[in-house]
Enzyme design. Structure first.
Site, PDB file in Angstrom:
ATOM      1  N   ASN A  10      53.999  -9.590 -31.828  1.00  0.00           N
ATOM      2  CA  ASN A  10      53.827 -10.502 -30.698  1.00  0.00           C
ATOM      3  C   ASN A  10      52.992 -11.690 -31.169  1.00  0.00           C
ATOM      4  O   ASN A  10      51.783 -11.558 -31.370  1.00  0.00           O
ATOM      5  CB  ASN A  10      53.128  -9.738 -29.555  1.00  0.00           C
ATOM      6  CG  ASN A  10      52.851 -10.627 -28.357  1.00  0.00           C
ATOM      7  OD1 ASN A  10      53.284 -11.782 -28.310  1.00  0.00           O
ATOM      8  ND2 ASN A  10      52.118 -10.100 -27.390  1.00  0.00           N
ATOM      9  N   LYS A  12      52.260 -14.271 -29.575  1.00  0.00           N
ATOM     10  CA  LYS A  12      51.501 -14.867 -28.458  1.00  0.00           C
ATOM     11  C   LYS A  12      51.658 -16.392 -28.462  1.00  0.00           C
ATOM     12  O   LYS A  12      52.712 -16.890 -28.826  1.00  0.00           O
ATOM     13  CB  LYS A  12      50.042 -14.389 -28.511  1.00  0.00           C
ATOM     14  CG  LYS A  12      49.954 -12.857 -28.583  1.00  0.00           C
ATOM     15  CD  LYS A  12      48.596 -12.296 -28.323  1.00  0.00           C
ATOM     16  CE  LYS A  12      48.657 -10.768 -28.382  1.00  0.00           C
ATOM     17  NZ  LYS A  12      47.412 -10.107 -28.058  1.00  0.00           N
ATOM     18  N   HIS A  96      52.572  -7.517 -20.432  1.00  0.00           N
ATOM     19  CA  HIS A  96      51.447  -7.582 -21.373  1.00  0.00           C
ATOM     20  C   HIS A  96      50.148  -7.758 -20.581  1.00  0.00           C
ATOM     21  O   HIS A  96      50.123  -8.467 -19.574  1.00  0.00           O
ATOM     22  CB  HIS A  96      51.643  -8.727 -22.367  1.00  0.00           C
ATOM     23  CG  HIS A  96      50.683  -8.634 -23.506  1.00  0.00           C
ATOM     24  ND1 HIS A  96      49.378  -9.042 -23.397  1.00  0.00           N
ATOM     25  CD2 HIS A  96      50.828  -8.132 -24.759  1.00  0.00           C
ATOM     26  CE1 HIS A  96      48.756  -8.794 -24.544  1.00  0.00           C
ATOM     27  NE2 HIS A  96      49.610  -8.240 -25.388  1.00  0.00           N
ATOM     28  N   GLU A  98      47.657  -9.520 -21.084  1.00  0.00           N
ATOM     29  CA  GLU A  98      47.214 -10.910 -20.922  1.00  0.00           C
ATOM     30  C   GLU A  98      47.875 -11.543 -19.694  1.00  0.00           C
ATOM     31  O   GLU A  98      47.294 -12.393 -19.037  1.00  0.00           O
ATOM     32  CB  GLU A  98      47.493 -11.699 -22.209  1.00  0.00           C
ATOM     33  CG  GLU A  98      46.480 -11.335 -23.287  1.00  0.00           C
ATOM     34  CD  GLU A  98      46.988 -11.371 -24.706  1.00  0.00           C
ATOM     35  OE1 GLU A  98      48.044 -11.978 -24.970  1.00  0.00           O
ATOM     36  OE2 GLU A  98      46.318 -10.762 -25.577  1.00  0.00           O
ATOM     37  N   GLU A 166      48.808  -0.281 -24.801  1.00  0.00           N
ATOM     38  CA  GLU A 166      47.871  -1.232 -25.402  1.00  0.00           C
ATOM     39  C   GLU A 166      46.553  -1.228 -24.622  1.00  0.00           C
ATOM     40  O   GLU A 166      46.437  -1.909 -23.596  1.00  0.00           O
ATOM     41  CB  GLU A 166      48.460  -2.640 -25.352  1.00  0.00           C
ATOM     42  CG  GLU A 166      49.775  -2.788 -26.082  1.00  0.00           C
ATOM     43  CD  GLU A 166      50.000  -4.224 -26.505  1.00  0.00           C
ATOM     44  OE1 GLU A 166      50.195  -4.433 -27.706  1.00  0.00           O
ATOM     45  OE2 GLU A 166      49.935  -5.123 -25.660  1.00  0.00           O
ATOM     46  N   GLY A 172      42.926  -7.668 -29.877  1.00  0.00           N
ATOM     47  CA  GLY A 172      42.281  -8.848 -30.456  1.00  0.00           C
ATOM     48  C   GLY A 172      40.789  -8.669 -30.714  1.00  0.00           C
ATOM     49  O   GLY A 172      40.079  -9.636 -30.984  1.00  0.00           O
ATOM     50  N   SER A 212      44.718  -4.249 -32.171  1.00  0.00           N
ATOM     51  CA  SER A 212      44.035  -4.349 -33.475  1.00  0.00           C
ATOM     52  C   SER A 212      44.685  -3.500 -34.577  1.00  0.00           C
ATOM     53  O   SER A 212      44.003  -2.985 -35.462  1.00  0.00           O
ATOM     54  CB  SER A 212      42.543  -4.023 -33.346  1.00  0.00           C
ATOM     55  OG  SER A 212      41.910  -4.985 -32.518  1.00  0.00           O
TER      56      SER A 212
HETATM   57  O1  G3H Z   1      50.844  -7.480 -28.075  1.00  0.00           O
HETATM   58  C1  G3H Z   1      50.003  -7.222 -28.941  1.00  0.00           C
HETATM   59  C2  G3H Z   1      48.682  -6.792 -28.590  1.00  0.00           C
HETATM   60  O2  G3H Z   1      48.126  -7.581 -27.595  1.00  0.00           O
HETATM   61  C3  G3H Z   1      47.764  -6.524 -29.738  1.00  0.00           C
HETATM   62  O3  G3H Z   1      47.141  -7.678 -30.225  1.00  0.00           O
HETATM   63  P1  G3H Z   1      46.201  -7.552 -31.523  1.00  0.00           P
HETATM   64  O4  G3H Z   1      47.002  -6.836 -32.551  1.00  0.00           O
HETATM   65  O5  G3H Z   1      45.882  -8.964 -31.896  1.00  0.00           O
HETATM   66  O6  G3H Z   1      45.005  -6.760 -31.108  1.00  0.00           O
END
Ligand code: G3H
Length: 254
Positions: A10, A12, A96, A98, A166, A172, A212
């Site tokens: 992803n 983002k 998601h 977010e 997640e 993150g 992460s």
């Molecule tokens: O969609 C992916 C997740 O939000 C994980 O993000 P991350 O790997 O940066 O922690």
């Protein structure tokens, strides 16, 4: 037949067209297990979907990061499921955290989106997960069950759904869930699906972990029986994404 390992990247809201081309060329050069062993899907921002699709190796696929809850029309700024289908985009990420937490998408709204996208022929990566506060108050399973229930009430055919667990506190933050924490929630989710959907759905659905995930921690997580892959954020923009894809071998050799 076993559940095929699934690795989603992803991206983002990141990247310029130059950066996106660079990421794709790294992916294209990567030596990874075959499509029989691992399914790989990368999710660039909407504006780069076509570019990525046109450059990406044929054994990897693309996903949008969102789509509108119903048929397109007077919904400024939105992208409809029909448009994604029209452009040959096979996958979409929905729910998601977010979007749930920053943009206020409710469980019901996400459930409606999942049902609508599936009905249009898209495959869906549906995300669930608890906040730190919810985990610390002991309500992790209630939260993820309620999020999954809102989908289950609207969807009967789960064959085109991948469920992504997640935990918000791990996204993150560099604070990855331990393999035991991930396994515990995945296994509970599978039990919930067994009771509330069907034993077949519970046995066949891929439940992937996100939060992460890195080249350094992916193998240990992948070794857990109910971890069927990953949804990767930050590390999916880096060459280590290839190492994460390769962690599928752990499962193959299990
Ligand atoms: O969609 C992916 C997740 O939000 C994980 O993000 P991350 O790997 O940066 O922690």
């Amino acid at each position: 037949m076993g559940r095929k390992f699934f690795v989603g990247g992803n991206w983002k809201c990141n990247g310029t067209s130059e950066e996106v081309k660079k990421i794709v060329s790294t992916l294209n050069a990567g030596e990874v297990p075959s499509q029989d062993v691992v399914e790989v899907v990368v999710s660039p921002p909407f504006v780069f979907l076509q570019l990525v699709k046109s450059l990406l190796r044929p054994d990897f696929h693309v996903a949008a990061q969102n789509c509108w809850v119903k048929k397109g029309g007077a919904f400024t700024g939105e992208v409809s499921a029909e448009m994604l289908v029209n452009l040959g985009i096979p996958w979409v990420i929905l729910g998601h955290s977010e979007r749930r937490l920053i943009l206020g998408e409710s469980n019901e709204f996400v459930g409606d989106k999942v049902a609508y996208a599936l009905a249009q022929g898209l495959k869906v990566i549906a995300c669930v997960g608890e906040t730190l506060e919810q985990r610390e108050s002991g309500s992790t399973m209630d939260v993820v069950a309620a999020q999954t229930k809102a989908i289950a009430e609207r969807v009967s055919d789960w064959s085109n759904v991948v469920l992504a667990y997640e935990p918000v506190w791990a996204i993150g933050t560099g604070k990855v869930a331990t393999p035991a924490q991930a396994q515990e929630v995945h296994s509970e989710l599978r039990k919930w699906l067994q009771v509330n959907t069907s034993p077949e759905v519970a046995a066949t659905i891929r439940i992937i972990y996100g939060g992460s995930v890195s080249g350094a921690n992916c193998k240990e997580l992948a070794a857990k029986p109910d971890v069927d892959g990953f949804l990767v954020g930050g590390a999916s923009l880096k060459p280590e994404f290839i190492d994460i894809i390769k962690s599928a071998e752990v499962k193959k050799n299990a």
